[in-house]
Design an enzyme around this catalytic site. Structure first.
Site, PDB file in Angstrom:
ATOM      1  N   ASP A  59       4.647   8.655  10.528  1.00 34.53           N
ATOM      2  CA  ASP A  59       5.853   8.467  11.332  1.00 34.53           C
ATOM      3  C   ASP A  59       6.695   9.738  11.274  1.00 34.53           C
ATOM      4  O   ASP A  59       6.988  10.240  10.181  1.00 34.53           O
ATOM      5  CB  ASP A  59       6.639   7.266  10.791  1.00 34.53           C
ATOM      6  CG  ASP A  59       8.023   7.129  11.391  1.00 34.53           C
ATOM      7  OD1 ASP A  59       8.205   7.555  12.549  1.00 34.53           O
ATOM      8  OD2 ASP A  59       8.912   6.595  10.697  1.00 34.53           O
ATOM      9  N   ASP A 104      11.391   5.511  12.448  1.00 38.20           N
ATOM     10  CA  ASP A 104      11.457   4.098  12.846  1.00 38.20           C
ATOM     11  C   ASP A 104      10.460   3.229  12.092  1.00 38.20           C
ATOM     12  O   ASP A 104      10.370   2.024  12.333  1.00 38.20           O
ATOM     13  CB  ASP A 104      11.260   3.953  14.352  1.00 38.20           C
ATOM     14  CG  ASP A 104       9.866   4.374  14.826  1.00 38.20           C
ATOM     15  OD1 ASP A 104       9.054   4.852  14.004  1.00 38.20           O
ATOM     16  OD2 ASP A 104       9.588   4.235  16.041  1.00 38.20           O
ATOM     17  N   ASP A 141       3.221   7.751  14.910  1.00 40.72           N
ATOM     18  CA  ASP A 141       3.287   8.246  16.276  1.00 40.72           C
ATOM     19  C   ASP A 141       2.321   9.412  16.465  1.00 40.72           C
ATOM     20  O   ASP A 141       1.687   9.882  15.511  1.00 40.72           O
ATOM     21  CB  ASP A 141       4.716   8.661  16.631  1.00 40.72           C
ATOM     22  CG  ASP A 141       5.379   9.497  15.540  1.00 40.72           C
ATOM     23  OD1 ASP A 141       4.845  10.564  15.212  1.00 40.72           O
ATOM     24  OD2 ASP A 141       6.430   9.070  15.024  1.00 40.72           O
ATOM     25  N   ASP A 145     -13.846  -1.060  23.260  1.00 41.23           N
ATOM     26  CA  ASP A 145     -13.525  -2.308  22.580  1.00 41.23           C
ATOM     27  C   ASP A 145     -14.268  -3.469  23.228  1.00 41.23           C
ATOM     28  O   ASP A 145     -14.340  -3.573  24.458  1.00 41.23           O
ATOM     29  CB  ASP A 145     -12.012  -2.539  22.662  1.00 41.23           C
ATOM     30  CG  ASP A 145     -11.554  -3.741  21.881  1.00 41.23           C
ATOM     31  OD1 ASP A 145     -11.684  -3.728  20.649  1.00 41.23           O
ATOM     32  OD2 ASP A 145     -11.051  -4.696  22.506  1.00 41.23           O
ATOM     33  N   GLU A 192     -18.380  -1.185  20.848  1.00 44.30           N
ATOM     34  CA  GLU A 192     -18.257  -2.201  19.795  1.00 44.30           C
ATOM     35  C   GLU A 192     -18.979  -3.452  20.263  1.00 44.30           C
ATOM     36  O   GLU A 192     -18.608  -4.045  21.271  1.00 44.30           O
ATOM     37  CB  GLU A 192     -16.787  -2.523  19.520  1.00 44.30           C
ATOM     38  CG  GLU A 192     -16.609  -3.634  18.499  1.00 44.30           C
ATOM     39  CD  GLU A 192     -15.216  -4.263  18.519  1.00 44.30           C
ATOM     40  OE1 GLU A 192     -14.765  -4.717  17.460  1.00 44.30           O
ATOM     41  OE2 GLU A 192     -14.602  -4.305  19.614  1.00 44.30           O
TER      42      GLU A 192
END
Length: 549
Positions: free
Chosen positions: A29, A33, A37, A208, A277
């Protein structure tokens, strides 16, 4: 639009590659927050490069309401403000290029968020231009769902919509409606989003739930199935989804032609790849073989076969042997951990004091197998699974099935970079999105950097060893017929023949260097140097041996 980076080099770079998975919200981060990121990823890329990996795989960072941590996409062609901007992504790409890292991104196209503009339009009426973009069906006369299909996340795989007065299909959350791939317009739209990122320079896609794209047009009921709860690390007997034989809600034959369309698009670009996957229970390797055969579909796939609690010679030999028998002209990607399963040191160790030994042996075994490999962030530190309270959970899957199944948050806690800093250096904010376990702090990157015998440095040496031997990248693998609790095989390519022996038990084992191995020359293998007495290798518990033949 960002400039397109020319991708020159070996088009088969992915064969035998080591891919490092980054879970963006838990990596670094930079805003305070408590959520990782893209700038944080860029900041920590030198750490990834220092491991000796070939590529990174980024879990979803697209615009999303985050009901399923970004696997519910509402805009495929933008970065969620939580993670930054497209400019941040471009800067990360430039730094990856400087460090020699390729970039693979998660492409979640079997379903979208219910807030995606496509679905908002589709659910508005039965006559709009996108009315058939999702899987809609009328109820049975008694008002119940069209068939018995279930959601992996619990309950029926259908959700009622009062506007259309129909059900829509969802394999996961009700807020993740399934796209209707039988509609060619849907395929075109999805491929356009893939092209967006190809033009931006990405090197490939982790796809995915790649076998979930198509459903049975007749909406036939799935038959029951006797399920082995130990066969994967994800699905358990606490979930009724496991009680069906999923013949009709996934792995449909129409998927083959779509994968060919996808491959044709990638082939217009140099040096790109795909990692699918495949979750298909006992059929996973068969599906993998079909999807990666012929050089006209996917480049490689992975399954959940090694993501089980079993770290035994018998299990690994059985899975890999079956793969070699079934996947004759395709390619597999192996992994022991990812963002969906309990971290493998916790799955494999019998007592806490085995953690380091298990972490070392696992990467040594994985690096010796034929195929590409995926590493999951934090495994290079030997991180165990985090024990979280119910109040800390963010994973809808775990919340739904608690306490029988605790979900996936335990493997998704933040990376620990600096032992002396709050939150392990992950964030300068007051709180992280998931707790940083106190027991992880002592395992931080900076704590292990200075220790030559650390798990982190063992990873670096082991991956360097793998890269130094062509036989380990894509050479043949032949198992030896030996006692079930010792894993032994030969890797060979171009005249190089290497013998590997792994003792995955908690007992000392002997391995004779006789017969075909009488002239074997023991060679240094990172982290291991068992004694050789006469013609017998004396393997300690959780030990390994390598020799040149």
């Amino acid at each position: 639009m960002a400039r397109v980076t020319a991708q020159k080099g070996d088009p088969n770079w992915w064969r035998g590659a080591v891919i490092y998975q980054v879970y963006p919200r838990s990596f670094q981060d930079t805003t305070g927050d408590g959520i990782g990121d893209i700038r944080g990823i860029t900041q920590r890329l030198p750490h990834i490069a220092s491991l000796g990996v070939d590529a990174i795989w980024l879990s979803p960072f697209f615009t999303s309401p985050m009901a399923d941590m970004g696997y519910d996409v509402s805009d495929y062609c933008n970065v969620d403000p939580m993670f930054g901007t497209l400019a941040d992504f471009d800067a990360m790409m430039a730094e990856c290029e400087r460090l020699g890292l390729k970039v693979i991104i998660d492409q979640v196209i079997s379903h979208t968020s219910d807030r995606h503009p496509w679905f908002v339009e589709s659910r508005a009426s039965r006559t709009n231009p996108r009315a058939d973009w999702y899987v809609w069906a009328d109820p049975k006369p008694d008002g119940t769902a069209p068939n018995n299909w279930l959601s992996i996340f619990g309950g029926p795989g259908w959700e009622w919509d009062g506007v259309r007065k129909q059900y829509y299909m969802h394999n996961f959350l009700a807020s993740q409606p399934d796209l209707n791939f039988h509609n060619p317009d849907v395929q075109d739209a999805v491929l356009a989003t893939v092209k967006f990122w190809l033009d931006r320079g990405v090197h490939g896609f982790r796809l995915d739930t790649v076998n979930y794209y198509f459903h049975d047009k007749q909406l036939r009921n799935n038959p029951p199935m006797v399920y082995d709860p130990d066969s994967t690390g994800l699905e358990t007997d606490t979930n009724p989804y496991s009680m069906q034989n999923h013949l009709y809600d996934k792995s449909q034959p129409e998927n083959i032609e779509f994968l060919k369309r996808l491959r044709s698009l990638l082939d217009d670009y140099d040096c790109r790849t795909t990692v699918g996957e495949v979750g298909d229970a006992d059929r996973s390797l068969t599906t993998l073989a079909i999807y990666t055969s012929g050089n006209d579909k996917l480049h490689m796939c992975y399954t959940f076969d090694l993501l089980s609690p079993r770290f035994t010679a018998e299990h690994i030999r059985s899975v890999v042997s079956k793969c070699q028998e079934i996947v004759t002209n395709g390619w597999v990607c192996w992994a022991f951990s990812n963002h969906d399963v309990v971290r493998h040191v916790s799955r494999f160790m019998e007592t806490p004091d085995e953690r380091e030994a298990i972490a070392r042996l696992a990467i040594s075994v994985l690096s010796s197998l034929r195929g590409s490999i995926c590493l999951y962030q934090g495994e290079e530190l030997g991180l165990p699974e985090a024990e979280l309270s119910f109040e800390d959970l963010r994973d809808p899957y775990g919340i739904r099935f608690w306490p029988a199944f605790k979900g996936r948050d335990g493997c998704r806690t933040p990376m620990v970079w600096e032992a002396g800093k709050p939150l392990g250096g992950f964030s300068e904010g007051p709180k992280a999105w998931l707790p940083v376990p106190p027991e992880h702090m002592a395992l931080s990157v900076d704590a292990q950097e200075a220790d030559e015998g650390s798990v982190l440095n063992h990873y670096r040496r082991t991956l360097g060893f793998r890269k130094a031997h062509a036989a380990l990248l894509d050479g043949d693998l032949t198992f030896l017929d030996t006692q079930a609790d010792v894993l032994a095989f030969i890797r060979e390519k171009g005249g190089e023949r290497l013998l590997f022996v792994f003792n995955l038990t908690r007992e000392a084992k002997d391995f004779p260097l006789t017969g075909a191995f009488a002239d074997a020359q023991p060679m240094p293998m990172p982290g291991y140097a068992p004694a050789v007495e006469g013609k017998v290798v004396k393997l300690s518990p959780l030990d390994a041996f390598c020799a040149r033949l």
